[in-house]
Write an enzyme that holds these catalytic residues in place. Structure first.
Site, mmCIF file in Angstrom:
data_model
loop_
_atom_site.group_PDB
_atom_site.id
_atom_site.type_symbol
_atom_site.label_atom_id
_atom_site.label_comp_id
_atom_site.label_asym_id
_atom_site.label_seq_id
_atom_site.Cartn_x
_atom_site.Cartn_y
_atom_site.Cartn_z
ATOM 1 N N SER A 65 91.982 -63.643 23.562
ATOM 2 C CA SER A 65 93.443 -62.878 23.998
ATOM 3 C C SER A 65 92.954 -61.497 25.569
ATOM 4 O O SER A 65 93.283 -61.420 26.524
ATOM 5 C CB SER A 65 93.665 -62.099 22.388
ATOM 6 O OG SER A 65 93.891 -62.639 21.775
ATOM 7 N N ASN A 66 91.560 -61.377 25.164
ATOM 8 C CA ASN A 66 91.011 -60.636 26.730
ATOM 9 C C ASN A 66 90.679 -60.529 27.651
ATOM 10 O O ASN A 66 90.538 -60.208 28.865
ATOM 11 C CB ASN A 66 89.628 -59.663 25.815
ATOM 12 C CG ASN A 66 90.685 -58.191 24.872
ATOM 13 O OD1 ASN A 66 90.311 -57.386 25.589
ATOM 14 N ND2 ASN A 66 89.441 -59.014 23.509
ATOM 15 N N LYS A 183 87.988 -67.577 13.616
ATOM 16 C CA LYS A 183 87.980 -65.907 13.885
ATOM 17 C C LYS A 183 89.301 -64.968 12.840
ATOM 18 O O LYS A 183 90.304 -65.372 13.558
ATOM 19 C CB LYS A 183 88.357 -66.433 15.285
ATOM 20 C CG LYS A 183 88.493 -64.682 15.708
ATOM 21 C CD LYS A 183 88.665 -64.846 17.532
ATOM 22 C CE LYS A 183 88.552 -62.823 17.814
ATOM 23 N NZ LYS A 183 89.287 -63.052 19.563
ATOM 24 N N SER A 185 91.300 -61.923 13.110
ATOM 25 C CA SER A 185 91.214 -60.785 13.781
ATOM 26 C C SER A 185 92.282 -59.793 13.515
ATOM 27 O O SER A 185 92.053 -58.749 14.299
ATOM 28 C CB SER A 185 91.643 -61.459 15.170
ATOM 29 O OG SER A 185 91.104 -61.944 15.553
ATOM 30 N N GLY A 209 86.981 -60.743 13.798
ATOM 31 C CA GLY A 209 87.817 -60.583 15.580
ATOM 32 C C GLY A 209 87.819 -59.269 15.696
ATOM 33 O O GLY A 209 88.432 -59.056 16.797
#
Length: 318
Positions: A65-66, A183, A185, A209
């Site tokens: 996502s980043n 993961k 988050s 996450g």
């Protein structure tokens, strides 16, 4: 008969592979560098990896996502993975290969594994969420895992998808030989603990996450971390991982990381993370449109937050 034998051998090989998987450690979800033209800046990526590889990371999460993965073409994704692998070949790469379509995800996994990905991180499809029943999710992830040449990690990111992957779906998928972890988050420690408890007899691991909830996540069964903050505070995030793993008193360090982690994720997003990258010797650069850069007020607020943990962003205020 031959087809059945080949499938049986594939499952045996996957079972052997998954039993050796170790997700304990820090895998920063690295930013994707762009020039002002929004074209890929691969030379800047090489610069960043040169710094990150000194931080003690277990590996990298690439195209997360980043990493603005939704804004990248598949050709760009392949180039990014190849670049990271070539710069630090000994580190494991968790590669974001998800798509709304099962078929396209399978194609992405195939291409990105050839580029150097060691694990495929797959989010839960959400655009047609009204049609996403438990059986639809099981079918989606199972088909991907069956065809994937690398182990699959489920990706539960409710802030982006607007939903939690149902626990009953996670438990069903955890039994698959080529699905090795999740993961998490969302920060729901009760959920993390429940999954850890109910999958304790499987080759299945949980990674937190966020750096904000590492300590509580590890205390109920998580083993590793994919934390945006590790881009810019890698040493501290790795230190927290090591302290938790060796059962040292680390509450003070966990508390220290909460505010800056929230700042570069929920509060100021990828633009904020890249702003801090530019302040610590990394290359952050611009985001791809439609994400906008921080305005002057946001930069000042973020600079004040980071100053509290010893990071000077004042040189990036201009």
């Amino acid at each position: 008969m031959l087809r059945g034998l080949l499938k049986s051998n594939l499952k045996a090989n996957l079972r052997c592979l998954s039993s050796t998987v170790d997700l304990a450690g820090v895998f920063p979800p690295i930013v994707t560098p762009f020039h002002s033209s929004e074209e890929l800046a691969l030379e800047k990526l090489r610069h960043n990896v040169g710094i990150w590889k000194t931080k003690g990371f277990k590996g990298y999460t690439v195209l997360g996502s980043n990493g603005e993965f939704q804004y990248l073409t598949i050709d760009e994704k392949v180039k990014i993975v190849e670049t990271v692998k070539s710069e630090d070949p000994d580190k494991k790469i968790i590669v974001g290969a998800g798509h709304e379509s099962t078929k396209i995800t399978q194609e992405y996994v195939s291409l990105l594994s050839k580029a150097g990905g060691d694990f495929a991180l797959i989010y839960a499809p959400c655009f047609y969420r009204g049609s996403m029943s438990a059986s639809a999710y099981v079918n989606h992830f199972t088909n991907i895992a069956e065809s994937s040449p690398i182990p699959v990690i489920l990706y539960n990111v409710p802030a982006n998808t607007g939903l939690d992957l149902p626990i009953e779906v996670v438990l069903t998928l955890a039994e698959h030989e080529n699905i090795v972890g999740i993961k998490e988050s969302g920060g729901n420690v009760v959920r993390i603990g429940s999954i850890a408890h109910k999958t304790k007899d499987f080759d299945f691991q949980i990674v937190a996450g966020s750096a904000s909830f590492m300590l509580p996540s590890y205390s109920v069964g998580a083993v590793g971390t994919v934390a945006a903050l590790a881009n810019v505070m890698g040493a501290e995030v790795c230190q927290l991982h090591d302290m938790i793993s060796s059962k040292q008193d680390c509450l003070e360090l966990q508390h220290k990381l909460i505010a800056p982690n929230n700042a570069v994720t929920a509060t100021f997003g990828v633009a904020g993370l890249k702003f801090v990258c530019d302040s610590v010797g990394l290359y952050g650069g611009p985001c791809r449109s439609p994400i906008q850069p921080l305005d002057s007020s946001q930069k000042k607020k973020l600079t004040a937050i980071m100053a509290d943990v010893g990071i000077d962003c004042s040189n990036s205020l201009e």
